[in-house]
Design an enzyme around this catalytic site. Structure first.
Site, short mmCIF file in Angstrom:
data_model
loop_
_atom_site.label_atom_id
_atom_site.label_comp_id
_atom_site.label_asym_id
_atom_site.label_seq_id
_atom_site.Cartn_x
_atom_site.Cartn_y
_atom_site.Cartn_z
N GLU A 1 0.79 -1.24 0.00
CA GLU A 1 0.00 0.00 0.00
C GLU A 1 0.82 1.28 0.00
O GLU A 1 0.65 2.14 0.85
CB GLU A 1 -0.91 0.00 1.23
CG GLU A 1 -2.06 -0.98 1.15
CD GLU A 1 -3.16 -0.53 0.22
OE1 GLU A 1 -3.05 0.56 -0.36
OE2 GLU A 1 -4.12 -1.28 0.07
N GLU B 1 -4.94 -9.88 -0.74
CA GLU B 1 -5.77 -9.87 0.47
C GLU B 1 -7.21 -10.07 0.03
O GLU B 1 -7.63 -9.51 -0.99
CB GLU B 1 -5.66 -8.52 1.20
CG GLU B 1 -4.28 -8.22 1.72
CD GLU B 1 -4.14 -6.84 2.38
OE1 GLU B 1 -5.17 -6.25 2.75
OE2 GLU B 1 -3.00 -6.37 2.50
C1 IPT Z 1 -5.47 -3.37 3.24
C2 IPT Z 1 -4.13 -3.30 3.90
O1 IPT Z 1 -3.13 -3.72 3.03
C3 IPT Z 1 -4.06 -4.11 5.15
O2 IPT Z 1 -2.91 -3.78 5.85
C4 IPT Z 1 -5.28 -3.91 6.01
O3 IPT Z 1 -5.35 -2.59 6.42
C5 IPT Z 1 -6.48 -4.24 5.21
O4 IPT Z 1 -6.56 -3.38 4.10
C6 IPT Z 1 -7.76 -4.07 5.98
O5 IPT Z 1 -7.74 -4.62 7.25
S1 IPT Z 1 -5.58 -1.94 2.27
C7 IPT Z 1 -7.19 -1.54 1.77
C8 IPT Z 1 -7.12 -0.30 0.88
C9 IPT Z 1 -7.97 -2.54 1.14
#
Ligand code: IPT
Length: 960
Positions: free
Chosen positions: A399, A479
């Site tokens: 990010e 993610e």
């Molecule tokens: C994403 C992050 O990479 C992670 O660290 C965490 O914050 C997650 O979201 C949510 O819990 S970033 C987001 C813009 C999807």
């Protein structure tokens, strides 16, 4: 000042591998003296070594040991954005300790090593400044030989919470300053560094070994009869390769006179072939998770036991990959990944997320002045971790938007280590990445990516060559399935899409563990906002598959089922599909059982012939049963470990499936209807006593009850609440007044053998509502309730109210005496399950107390629902109580507090038992989704606003 300039470090040695050396070492972990300054300007130039100051345990964070307090923000920098400057309020901790140099310590120099200090520090040895360093989750080493004295030595470390480095460390986690990893004094290494290149040729089965290290060193692998000089490449005709499925390691040594380094070598070759990531010639598929280092008491100062526990739990739950979100973990963790077998994306300690608040103006990633700070981090990670077979991808950052400096990082990395692939998600051109990747991608988009028909991102729109390259890349879901609170929903749907298209090489659930912290003496976990701070990330970091104490949450149980590496489908024949990439299934045993109404009647072992990776076999099982068996017949087939593994014992379940077999329909209750009897002001119908005026049930088989009454509300989950209002289904629910429904009795209609209570249930101030009709009949020794629920009015929205397309739940709520706290049921279990998180629920008989039915989410919310319940029995200590059956089934929750209590509670200790057990007997609930960061429940799992009918059958148990 050194802490807010753009110098990565001063006086540090060159980065190198983390090695196990035979040279003497002295751990400097333990009790240190400590003094905290709120502004570095107040601190003396050199820390004042006073005996009367505080103490700390190192490794550790001072904010978790009673000094100052921890702070949680998601993306926001907790200081003004003015890179590289830091605020005056920059908590600064002076740490110092004495240590005795052993008498036999070699005289030829020494290295002082810090494995992790958050975020910037300066070191003195015996009063002389040694150097400074930044880069919290990375090692720093200093030559200190000249400063060491025989006998007593004084080591002093000043740690600043904020530094220029903090602008690169805006990961979504607690800000936890301190010396949180080991401090070690090492005798000066003679073997400074080792770089093992151990490739595997899958076509010939041979290994190729080259060890770059100190000139003149000898490399030995006794098991392979190898003894070669450093720098010499050898081909070994036959080796067993390393993979996450079969993590074969060879013990090796690298020796020079006076020093031997121990290594564990895994032979494996990472290559991008035909647009896919391959290892040893085969495309990989990640069943992964993002892991932060977290311990509820120790923060990021994890013990090796906790690291091992994480990995054992991952292996036990069928995970095969971990992304070290968002920084390199403690080096011992990677040793364990090598040993236990996990694919690792090793991520650099680099995230500049908070620059979203300047619209990325000043983002270090695109500022060449910051390139040295960034490259320093990449180098320190790659050099430290380069010998781990488990590490197959280097991730440049998380990010941090797009930026030129990533080109520098990727270029250096590819040159230094051509044996691994490079990953970076957030630069949408993917110019520097070997992967296309996104986060929290909706299923439709994932489908498009699978077929390479996704939209062109703006970043490559003007650059056809770059766009062609991007479209040719394999895809990894960096993610997804945000595991915040109750959820994630939809894992099975994701898995289906991920498995369907070769381009999709799997994904990493967000995230492994809830970051709830237990401060000294506390019993409740804290999260952002608990200290009254204005800028914080609330409970957004309470989003793990494990609770903060490392117990698996229902999300992990679901994930385990969804990603099981063996798929069993059936029944005539039963098909066993091996979804592994490298290994057969001979480590597994297949057992089956047949159950009638949840009671096992036959069982045995299934003979399964050899099934290679990616292959399937068919097996036949005699499913004959006597035709006169009454009740539901099920076949359960389970794949369990045949022998102990380092991460689980023989018998540990890897995969299972259940199949409904032809069954005789369940016996209906007696068709004979009992009469409605008028008695004083009441009506008596079978076991039910009703208020004649309101039609309310007062007693059920003598048990005083409140309800059943229509219930459409649930205590919103984090996913119902969406993310900052986005995708928040709760907004439409509240707008439709579902959290404030009022019940009006319109008619109590007493027939001779039926009681009908007609009601209208609606919120104040709105024109929408539902007609709910309760029909009661007595059948033999049972009392049957049939509910009709018909929506009416403006559910589709008006000019001023939004449309409300779904209900949280539809069912009845009922309070029974608190003594009825033993629950036995036949249906889905043992854990909670919801429409889009129900793969792990299997049909059987279960027993739990009401307390055991609760899922202890750190932030209380709807939880604990059991699905597909055919019948449930609620009894007191003497076995007296009630039985409820569905037609054919219902969803059950039982708790000692109401949904409203649950909704109001912010921490678990806010919940206290009332005098009743509150039951929800639902026809259905709305799915969970993962809208706390990602898509909401899909239409398929939504509980649509529509007419509904459902039935419940009550019976007495025991002598009540
Ligand atoms: C994403 C992050 O990479 C992670 O660290 C965490 O914050 C997650 O979201 C949510 O819990 S970033 C987001 C813009 C999807």
């Amino acid at each position: 000042m050194y802490f807010d300039d753009l110098t990565p470090s001063t006086g540090c040695r060159e980065p190198r591998a983390w090695l196990k050396s035979s040279r003497p070492r002295l751990s400097l972990n333990g009790r240190w003296k400590f003094e905290l300054w709120s502004d570095p300007a107040d601190a003396p130039a050199v820390p004042d070594v006073r005996e009367d100051c505080g103490e700390l345990e190192i490794p550790g964070h001072w904010v978790l040991q009673g000094h100052d307090r921890p702070r949680y923000t998601n993306t926001a920098f907790p200081f003004p954005i003015d890179p590289p400057r830091t605020p005056d309020a920059n908590p600064t901790g002076d740490h110092w300790r004495w240590f005795d140099l052993p008498d036999d310590w070699p005289a030829d120099g020494a290295v002082l090593r810090f494995d992790g200090v958050d975020s910037c520090f300066k070191v003195w040895l015996n009063g002389t400044e040694v150097g400074t360093a930044k880069g919290s989750r990375l090692p720093s080493e200093f030559d200190v030989g000249e400063l060491l004295r025989p006998g007593r030595n004084l080591l002093t470390v000043r740690v600043h919470q904020w530094s220029s480095g903090s602008y690169l460390e805006d990961q979504d986690m607690w800000w936890l300053p301190g010396i949180f990893r080991d401090v070690t004094l090492l005798a000066r290494p003679l073997i400074d560094d080792v770089f093992v290149h151990a490739d595997y040729d899958h076509l010939t089965g041979s290994g190729r070994l080259l060890v770059e290290t100190a000139a003149g060193a000898v490399v030995r692998i006794p098991e392979l009869g190898i003894e070669i000089a450093a720098g010499m490449a050898v081909t070994i005709p036959a080796v067993e390769p390393w993979s996450a499925e079969a993590p074969r390691l060879y013990d090796a040594t690298v020796a020079v006179p006076g020093e031997t380094v121990e290594l564990r070598i895994g032979f494996r070759t990472v290559a991008m072939i035909d647009g896919l990531l391959t290892v040893n010639g085969r495309p990989l598929f990640f069943r992964g998770v993002n892991r932060h280092e977290h311990d509820e008491r120790r923060g990021r100062a994890l013990t090796v036991d906790a690291m091992r526990q994480d990995l054992v739990l991952m292996k036990q739950h069928n995970l095969n990959a971990v992304r070290t979100a968002h920084y390199p973990p403690h080096p011992a963790f990677l040793d364990l990944c090598d040993e236990l077998g996990l694919w690792v994306i090793d991520e650099c300690d680099l995230e500049t997320h908070g620059f979203i608040y300047t619209d990325w103006r000043g983002n270090p990633a695109d500022d060449p002045d910051w390139a040295p700070m960034m490259l320093d981090r990449m180098r320190r990670m790659v050099e430290r971790d380069k010998n781990h077979p488990s590490v197959i991808l280097w991730s440049l950052a998380n990010e941090s938007h797009r930026g030129r400096n990533f080109g520098t990082l990727a270029g250096w990395t590819r040159e230094r280590d051509p044996g691994r692939a490079v990953f970076y998600e957030r630069d949408r051109s993917y110019e520097f990445s070997d992967f296309y990747s996104l986060m929290y991608t909706p299923l439709e988009d994932l489908e498009a990516i699978g077929t390479r028909t996704e939209d062109v991102p703006p970043e490559t729109a003007d650059d056809p060559a770059l766009e062609t390259r991007r479209r040719g890349l394999p895809f990894v879901l960096a993610e997804y399935a945000h595991a915040m609170g109750n959820g994630p929903g939809g894992l099975a749907d994701y898995q289906r899409v991920l498995e369907r298209y070769p381009r999709l090489q799997g994904g990493f659930v967000w995230e492994w563990i809830d970051h709830g912290l237990l401060l000294p003496g506390a019993t409740d976990h804290v999260y952002g906002g608990d200290f009254g701070e204005r800028v914080h990330g609330a409970n957004f970091c309470i989003d793990g598959l494990l609770f903060p104490d490392r117990t698996p949450s229902p999300g992990l149980i679901e994930y385990k089922k969804v990603i099981e590496p063996v798929r069993i489908t059936g029944t005539e024949p039963i098909t066993i599909q091996n979804l592994r990439t490298f290994t057969a299934l001979d480590d597994l045993e297949f057992v089956w059982s047949q159950e009638v109404d949840g009671v096992e009647v036959r069982a045995g072992q299934l003979e399964v012939p050899e099934v290679g990776p990616g292959e399937s076999v068919e097996v036949r099982l005699d499913l004959q049963a006597p035709t006169d068996v009454v009740g539901e017949r099920w076949l359960t087939v389970r794949a369990v470990l045949a022998k102990d593994e380092p991460w689980a014992e023989a018998g540990h379940e890897i995969a299972w499936a259940q199949f409904a077999l032809p069954s005789a329909p369940p016996k209906d209750p007696s068709p004979v209807r009992g009469p409605v009897v008028h008695r004083a002001g009441d009506l008596v119908l079978g076991g039910g006593e009703f208020d004649r005026r309101t039609g309310r049930l007062m007693r059920l088989f003598g048990v005083p009850v409140d309800g059943p009454r229509l219930d459409l509300w649930r205590a919103p989950t984090d996913n119902d609440n969406g993310q900052g209002g986005r995708n928040a289904v709760v907004t439409e629910w509240r707008a439709a007044g579902l959290d404030r429904l009022l019940h009006r009795v319109d008619e109590v209609e007493t027939g001779e053998r039926e009681l009908v209570v007609r009601t209208r249930v609606a919120p104040d101030g709105l024109g929408l509502g539902v007609r709910a009709t309760y029909r009661w009949v007595a059948l033999g020794d049972c009392l049957r309730l049939t509910m009709d629920v018909v929506p009416e009015g403006e559910w589709g929205g008006t000019a001023v109210t939004p449309r409300c397309g779904s209900w949280p739940r539809v069912g009845v709520r009922m309070a029974v005496p608190r003594s009825l706290d033993n629950v036995r049921w036949y249906g889905g279990g043992p854990g909670e399950a919801y429409a889009d998180s129900r793969e792990a629920a299997r049909v059987g008989r279960y027993v739990r107390t009401v307390d055991e039915l609760q899922t202890p989410y750190v932030v209380p919310q709807e939880n604990g629902s059991r699905i597909d319940v055919r019948w449930a029995e609620l009894t007191d200590a003497d076995g007296n109580g009630l039985r409820v059956a569905g037609s054919p089934s219902f969803q059950l929750t039982a708790r000692r507090w109401t949904s409203e209590d649950l909704e109001l509670a912010r921490h678990r200790s806010d919940l206290s038992s009332r005098d009743h057990v509150y039951l929800n007997l639902d026809l259905a609930q709305h799915g969970l989704g993962s809208a706390s960061c990602g898509p909401p429940a899909t239409a398929q799992h939504a509980l649509e606003v529509a007419p509904r009918t459902f039935g419940l059958l009550f019976r007495r148990l025991g002598g009540t």
